[in-house]
Design a protein around this motif. Structure first.
Motif, PDB file in Angstrom:
ATOM      1  N   VAL A 253       0.842  -1.061  -0.004  1.00 58.52           N
ATOM      2  CA  VAL A 253       0.019   0.063   0.098  1.00 58.52           C
ATOM      3  C   VAL A 253       0.716   1.286   0.020  1.00 58.52           C
ATOM      4  O   VAL A 253       0.596   2.206  -0.900  1.00 58.52           O
ATOM      5  CB  VAL A 253      -0.977   0.125   1.309  1.00 58.52           C
TER       6      VAL A 253
ATOM      7  N   CYS B 199      -3.034  -5.884   2.155  1.00 59.16           N
ATOM      8  CA  CYS B 199      -4.248  -5.218   2.233  1.00 59.16           C
ATOM      9  C   CYS B 199      -5.368  -5.665   1.048  1.00 59.16           C
ATOM     10  O   CYS B 199      -6.548  -6.328   1.513  1.00 59.16           O
ATOM     11  CB  CYS B 199      -4.282  -3.535   2.331  1.00 59.16           C
TER      12      CYS B 199
ATOM     13  N   CYS C  39      -7.185  -6.316   4.633  1.00 56.13           N
ATOM     14  CA  CYS C  39      -8.200  -5.284   4.910  1.00 56.13           C
ATOM     15  C   CYS C  39      -9.478  -5.695   4.048  1.00 56.13           C
ATOM     16  O   CYS C  39     -10.621  -5.708   4.432  1.00 56.13           O
ATOM     17  CB  CYS C  39      -7.956  -3.796   4.747  1.00 56.13           C
TER      18      CYS C  39
ATOM     19  N   THR D  63      -3.016   0.072   7.135  1.00 60.08           N
ATOM     20  CA  THR D  63      -2.922   0.549   5.808  1.00 60.08           C
ATOM     21  C   THR D  63      -2.803   2.047   5.933  1.00 60.08           C
ATOM     22  O   THR D  63      -2.287   2.890   5.251  1.00 60.08           O
ATOM     23  CB  THR D  63      -4.200   0.305   5.040  1.00 60.08           C
TER      24      THR D  63
END
Length: 493
Positions: free
Chosen positions: A16, A44, A49, A312
């Motif tokens: 990220v 992520c 996420c 993140t």
């Protein structure tokens, strides 16, 4: 030995943070080489996420449907994991293919290399047989990998990490979760809501051991309500697998299940980066950086590898600092004004882009300000269980250990009108930690159906050091969950 190719910036690791840095610098007109051995975007979008929150959303929908009974009529629920797995595969991860992310980066003008980047002396990065000399700097964003404990027998078993848990197409009948941190409890609740018999094994005395004890209590009660068994103070000594069943041995206790998920933390693998070639110790758990993300002069790091938090939003926050720094350095190297290093973030970016032939419009609108320094006092964190646990700043224990003259305010969410209407269960709350001498909040926890959303107001209060007296005289919308903040403020003592 290959002759080094001169470029402006090399970004090693396009998770990220690295992807953000590389893309923005390329948009600004710098010649940027981005190196990634796995998937562009990192954990992520593929194993963290995004897919995990899809799983959580699905599990929460099942739980909410079951709450129809007693609130709005009657409902029957039949879980179907295939729908969740299909959505993760098709909508989130493109079956774990990063071609769209690679195209996004190269479309901004970046040059992508698939491989492992390694420092090869000051300003140099080696990728296979290719060597690059970075005249503007190097950015390391190599992230972390699961930290697997040295438990006897574990390495010889087909255990899961978060990768296999996210990729699973067909659920096991039973699951042991080794680790009761945020990832462990989130996944435990999801799988339990889809009918898996789940047991969480936690080495400390409570799940979510780094959060407030009240948070641990609420989450443990929520998990048990979903059928999850929780065993604390479990020090795993040996793991066996007979082809069908995992057995975790811990002293006189043993635990069995069809599958074992290991989520006991993560660590950076610094020994792979060639840090010794620039005089940096590679034996550390994480890569220490200063408040502008410098590892050394003209070497920066962003994201999980820095050890500032595996979030993140931390990686993106750090990336914005590095982009401002690199572009300001580039502008000053081209003879621009303000050699003090306190140039406008956007103005410095525009100046650098102009100097190296980039498009000014790619950098953003003009704004006043300085190249920022990292400030983690108001770092928000959310555990996406049901109910959610949102927290910012210091816990009560951390404040006490620092010798702060503190005040604590607490209110049960169910005592608020919205909490009563919603029938929040089990017991959400708002907890505030204030520095009594300074008269400001230094920590807060919001637990409830929208705990992470309510947290935003508390993050602003901590970040901006808003006086408690001013917070007490705010108008809180009625009836909302965040109105409980007012009650917690009244309880500060």
């Amino acid at each position: 030995m290959a002759e080094p190719e001169l470029v402006d910036v090399v970004v090693v690791g396009l998770g990220v943070g690295g992807e953000e840095v590389a893309g923005r610098l390329a948009e600004a007109g710098l010649t940027v080489v981005g190196v990634e051995r796995d998937l562009v975007g990192g954990e992520c979008p593929y194993w963290g996420c995004i897919p995990s929150k899809m799983m959580i959303r699905a599990g929460n929908t099942l739980a909410e449907a079951r709450r129809v009974n007693g609130l709005a009529g009657s409902a029957q629920v039949r879980p179907d994991w295939a729908l969740v797995a299909k959505r993760i595969r098709e909508e989130a991860t493109d079956t774990w293919n990063d071609r769209a992310a690679v195209d996004r980066f190269t479309g901004k003008g970046g040059r992508f290399l698939r491989g492992s980047g390694r420092l090869d002396g000051p300003g140099r990065v080696r990728v296979g047989e290719q060597v690059f000399q970075a005249r503007r700097g190097i950015v390391l964003g190599t992230g972390t990998r699961p930290s697997i404990p040295p438990i006897d027998g574990l390495a010889d078993t087909p255990y899961w990490t978060n990768h296999q848990a996210i990729e699973v197409a067909e659920l096991p009948t039973s699951l042991l979760v080794l680790g009761g941190g945020a990832i462990g409890v989130e996944l435990a609740q999801v799988f339990a809501r889809f009918g898996v018999r789940v047991t969480v094994l936690e080495a400390s005395g409570r799940v979510l051991a780094l959060e407030e004890p009240e948070s641990s209590g609420v989450v443990a009660a929520a998990l048990r309500a979903d059928g999850v068994e929780i065993a604390t103070d479990v020090k795993a000594e040996r793991v066996d697998h007979d082809g069908d069943t995992f057995t975790v041995h811990a002293g006189e206790r043993s635990f069995n299940a069809e599958q074992l998920l290991v989520v006991t933390g993560r660590r950076a693998h610094l020994d792979e980066l060639g840090l010794d070639t620039i005089g940096v110790d590679a034996t550390q758990r994480y890569l220490p950086v200063d408040d502008r993300m410098h590892v050394t002069d003209e070497v920066w790091a962003v994201g999980d590898v820095t050890g500032e938090g595996a979030f993140t939003h931390i990686a993106m926050y750090q990336a914005s600092i590095v982009v401002a720094e690199v572009l300001d350095h580039a502008r000053r190297a081209e003879g621009g004004p303000d050699a003090s290093g306190t140039a406008s973030v956007v103005g410095g970016a525009m100046g650098a882009a102009s100097a190296v032939g980039g498009a000014l419009g790619a950098v953003g609108p003009s704004a006043a300000g300085t190249v920022p320094r990292a400030d983690y006092r108001a770092l928000p964190r959310v555990t996406f269980t049901d109910p959610e646990v949102g927290a910012v700043g210091l816990t009560e224990r951390q404040a006490r250990e620092r010798g702060i003259n503190m005040q604590v305010g607490f209110t049960e969410l169910s005592s608020s009108t919205r909490g009563w209407i919603h029938r929040t269960e089990p017991g959400g709350f708002i907890k505030l930690i204030a520095d009594a001498d300074q008269g400001v909040l230094i920590g807060a926890t919001s637990v409830g159906p929208a705990g992470g959303e309510v947290l935003s107001a508390l993050v602003v209060a901590v970040h901006a050091a808003v006086p408690v007296s001013q917070l007490r005289h705010m108008i809180y919308a009625y009836p909302t969950f965040h109105r409980a903040i007012e009650s917690a403020l009244a309880d500060l003592s």
